[in-house]
Design a protein around this motif. Sequence first.
Motif, PDB file in Angstrom:
ATOM      1  N   LEU A 172       7.079  -3.407 -10.283  1.00 25.39           N
ATOM      2  CA  LEU A 172       6.124  -2.595 -11.031  1.00 25.39           C
ATOM      3  C   LEU A 172       5.910  -1.246 -10.351  1.00 25.39           C
ATOM      4  O   LEU A 172       5.845  -0.207 -11.025  1.00 25.39           O
ATOM      5  N   GLY A 173       5.808  -1.256  -9.018  1.00 22.55           N
ATOM      6  CA  GLY A 173       5.553  -0.015  -8.298  1.00 22.55           C
ATOM      7  C   GLY A 173       6.732   0.936  -8.280  1.00 22.55           C
ATOM      8  O   GLY A 173       6.580   2.132  -8.539  1.00 22.55           O
ATOM      9  N   TRP A 174       7.946   0.417  -7.981  1.00 17.83           N
ATOM     10  CA  TRP A 174       9.103   1.288  -7.756  1.00 17.83           C
ATOM     11  C   TRP A 174       9.935   1.535  -9.012  1.00 17.83           C
ATOM     12  O   TRP A 174      10.524   2.613  -9.159  1.00 17.83           O
ATOM     13  N   SER A 232      -3.049   1.027  -9.835  1.00 17.37           N
ATOM     14  CA  SER A 232      -2.642   1.325  -8.458  1.00 17.37           C
ATOM     15  C   SER A 232      -3.765   1.050  -7.462  1.00 17.37           C
ATOM     16  O   SER A 232      -3.500   0.590  -6.345  1.00 17.37           O
ATOM     17  N   ILE A 233      -5.020   1.330  -7.847  1.00 20.34           N
ATOM     18  CA  ILE A 233      -6.101   1.080  -6.885  1.00 20.34           C
ATOM     19  C   ILE A 233      -6.348  -0.414  -6.713  1.00 20.34           C
ATOM     20  O   ILE A 233      -6.861  -0.841  -5.673  1.00 20.34           O
ATOM     21  N   LEU A 234      -5.963  -1.226  -7.699  1.00 20.88           N
ATOM     22  CA  LEU A 234      -6.006  -2.678  -7.492  1.00 20.88           C
ATOM     23  C   LEU A 234      -5.054  -3.080  -6.369  1.00 20.88           C
ATOM     24  O   LEU A 234      -5.387  -3.902  -5.511  1.00 20.88           O
ATOM     25  N   MET A 265       0.818  -1.206   0.000  1.00 22.49           N
ATOM     26  CA  MET A 265       0.000   0.000   0.000  1.00 22.49           C
ATOM     27  C   MET A 265       0.854   1.258   0.000  1.00 22.49           C
ATOM     28  O   MET A 265       0.548   2.232  -0.701  1.00 22.49           O
ATOM     29  N   VAL A 266       1.958   1.253   0.763  1.00 22.74           N
ATOM     30  CA  VAL A 266       2.852   2.413   0.774  1.00 22.74           C
ATOM     31  C   VAL A 266       3.486   2.605  -0.598  1.00 22.74           C
ATOM     32  O   VAL A 266       3.600   3.732  -1.101  1.00 22.74           O
ATOM     33  N   SER A 267       3.893   1.517  -1.235  1.00 17.84           N
ATOM     34  CA  SER A 267       4.553   1.611  -2.538  1.00 17.84           C
ATOM     35  C   SER A 267       3.648   2.243  -3.586  1.00 17.84           C
ATOM     36  O   SER A 267       4.074   3.122  -4.341  1.00 17.84           O
ATOM     37  N   TYR A 268       2.400   1.808  -3.629  1.00 18.44           N
ATOM     38  CA  TYR A 268       1.510   2.295  -4.685  1.00 18.44           C
ATOM     39  C   TYR A 268       0.842   3.616  -4.331  1.00 18.44           C
ATOM     40  O   TYR A 268       0.328   4.300  -5.216  1.00 18.44           O
ATOM     41  N   GLU A 269       0.851   4.006  -3.029  1.00 19.27           N
ATOM     42  CA  GLU A 269       0.350   5.333  -2.683  1.00 19.27           C
ATOM     43  C   GLU A 269       1.264   6.426  -3.224  1.00 19.27           C
ATOM     44  O   GLU A 269       0.804   7.538  -3.524  1.00 19.27           O
ATOM     45  N   VAL A 270       2.553   6.143  -3.375  1.00 21.61           N
ATOM     46  CA  VAL A 270       3.477   7.121  -3.954  1.00 21.61           C
ATOM     47  C   VAL A 270       3.064   7.429  -5.387  1.00 21.61           C
ATOM     48  O   VAL A 270       2.948   8.596  -5.796  1.00 21.61           O
ATOM     49  N   SER A 271       2.820   6.378  -6.166  1.00 18.39           N
ATOM     50  CA  SER A 271       2.398   6.573  -7.552  1.00 18.39           C
ATOM     51  C   SER A 271       1.032   7.248  -7.615  1.00 18.39           C
ATOM     52  O   SER A 271       0.809   8.145  -8.444  1.00 18.39           O
ATOM     53  N   MET A 272       0.104   6.840  -6.737  1.00 20.09           N
ATOM     54  CA  MET A 272      -1.208   7.464  -6.731  1.00 20.09           C
ATOM     55  C   MET A 272      -1.120   8.944  -6.410  1.00 20.09           C
ATOM     56  O   MET A 272      -1.825   9.773  -7.006  1.00 20.09           O
ATOM     57  N   ALA A 301      -6.123  13.912 -23.090  1.00 21.72           N
ATOM     58  CA  ALA A 301      -5.142  13.019 -23.709  1.00 21.72           C
ATOM     59  C   ALA A 301      -3.900  12.882 -22.840  1.00 21.72           C
ATOM     60  O   ALA A 301      -3.338  11.779 -22.703  1.00 21.72           O
ATOM     61  N   LEU A 302      -3.451  13.999 -22.235  1.00 20.75           N
ATOM     62  CA  LEU A 302      -2.284  13.942 -21.354  1.00 20.75           C
ATOM     63  C   LEU A 302      -2.561  13.133 -20.087  1.00 20.75           C
ATOM     64  O   LEU A 302      -1.665  12.460 -19.557  1.00 20.75           O
ATOM     65  N   LEU A 303      -3.802  13.193 -19.593  1.00 22.30           N
ATOM     66  CA  LEU A 303      -4.140  12.504 -18.345  1.00 22.30           C
ATOM     67  C   LEU A 303      -4.495  11.037 -18.552  1.00 22.30           C
ATOM     68  O   LEU A 303      -4.568  10.284 -17.574  1.00 22.30           O
ATOM     69  N   PHE A 304      -4.700  10.613 -19.804  1.00 20.00           N
ATOM     70  CA  PHE A 304      -5.109   9.223 -20.027  1.00 20.00           C
ATOM     71  C   PHE A 304      -4.076   8.204 -19.520  1.00 20.00           C
ATOM     72  O   PHE A 304      -4.464   7.213 -18.874  1.00 20.00           O
ATOM     73  N   PRO A 305      -2.756   8.393 -19.772  1.00 16.33           N
ATOM     74  CA  PRO A 305      -1.795   7.434 -19.184  1.00 16.33           C
ATOM     75  C   PRO A 305      -1.858   7.390 -17.663  1.00 16.33           C
ATOM     76  O   PRO A 305      -1.687   6.329 -17.049  1.00 16.33           O
ATOM     77  N   MET A 306      -2.138   8.535 -17.027  1.00 10.42           N
ATOM     78  CA  MET A 306      -2.257   8.563 -15.578  1.00 10.42           C
ATOM     79  C   MET A 306      -3.521   7.825 -15.113  1.00 10.42           C
ATOM     80  O   MET A 306      -3.544   7.242 -14.033  1.00 10.42           O
ATOM     81  N   PHE A 307      -4.547   7.853 -15.934  1.00 10.01           N
ATOM     82  CA  PHE A 307      -5.769   7.093 -15.639  1.00 10.01           C
ATOM     83  C   PHE A 307      -5.468   5.600 -15.593  1.00 10.01           C
ATOM     84  O   PHE A 307      -5.919   4.888 -14.687  1.00 10.01           O
ATOM     85  N   ILE A 308      -4.671   5.120 -16.533  1.00  7.71           N
ATOM     86  CA  ILE A 308      -4.297   3.697 -16.562  1.00  7.71           C
ATOM     87  C   ILE A 308      -3.466   3.348 -15.327  1.00  7.71           C
ATOM     88  O   ILE A 308      -3.699   2.327 -14.664  1.00  7.71           O
TER      89      ILE A 308
END
Length: 338
Positions: free
Chosen positions: A310-312, A203-205, A154-161, A191-198
């Motif tokens: 994947l996260g780091w 990350s929420i998984l 959870m800590v690892s993927y909260e950074v990306s989120m 369009a710029l935010l679409f990669p962040m959506f993916i």
Amino acid sequence: MTELMNEYGWTLLLIVLQALAIIVPLLTCVALLTYMERKVMGAMQLRQGPQTVGPFGLLQAVADGVKLFSKEIVIPSRAHGPVFILAPMLTLFLSLVAWAVIPVNEGWAIANINVGILYLFAVSSVGVYGVLMAGWASNSRYAFLGGMRSAAQMVSYEVSMGLVIVCVLLCVGTLNLTEIVMVERTWWMNALLFPMFIVFLISILAETNRAPFDLPEGESELSGGFMVEYSGMAFALFFLGEYANMILMSAMAVILFMGGWNVPFGLEGDIINAVPGVIWFGLKTFSILFFFIWTRASLPRYRYDQLMRLGWKIFLPFTLIWVVVISGTLLYLDAFPK
């Protein structure tokens, strides 16, 4: 003095009614989500799913709830009793209080605070404590390893989120969740935010410990993980908290990337415009929840080293670079929100 007490009484009653207006529909949606998950996975795996309890199996969630409520809560003799009981309560409580700032329609939020996104991020960050407490208090090696896995994950993927949310905030210029939905975004911003959506979807998984990132509960190696010693209502609270968190994260994705309660894709028409915003919000949230179920039914579980890599090594550098890309684009086009 009497008038003051009456005023406080009415205020307290209003707060209770507002809380019930969120909690009752949310728990109903949790029950329906468990039914939907079983039916969708059954269809994807060529089996029936629930069909015995009630018409089309609709009362299966009620039967499961009655079963869990009626079972004894067994506390292991060497467990730390108070922390053992408090952990599932904390998990469910945090998944409910976050909904205080979620606007499901314009003006439909209990607390329309200016830093709503920070409130959500803080509540989701504290959620790791419930899992850690459960893993430690159970006094079981399996549970402790599951708790440690969940904390690291959870800590690892909260950074990306967090960096994904920064990208959205750069484009909208506000921390208020209602204003994030109301801000009009250009096609190139989307369009710029679409990669962040993916990145956010993946990350929420991991944040909710869902497949293919359900390593804290890995039955094949941890026989249930941090919940292995729980039974009865204590297990049900973890179960409810997990599914409530799924709905919460889906609602966050809808608010940040999918236009909230607005009509999708700019569609026009008398029938479309007559649909209430809360219905559009629910349909969009349902689509994200279907993504949760689809990934569980179709993807195998990651190894733990793959999850951390994947996260780091992928998400963190990519989101850092994308913050620079979005900032540079907004600066070049002089499009920073005023």
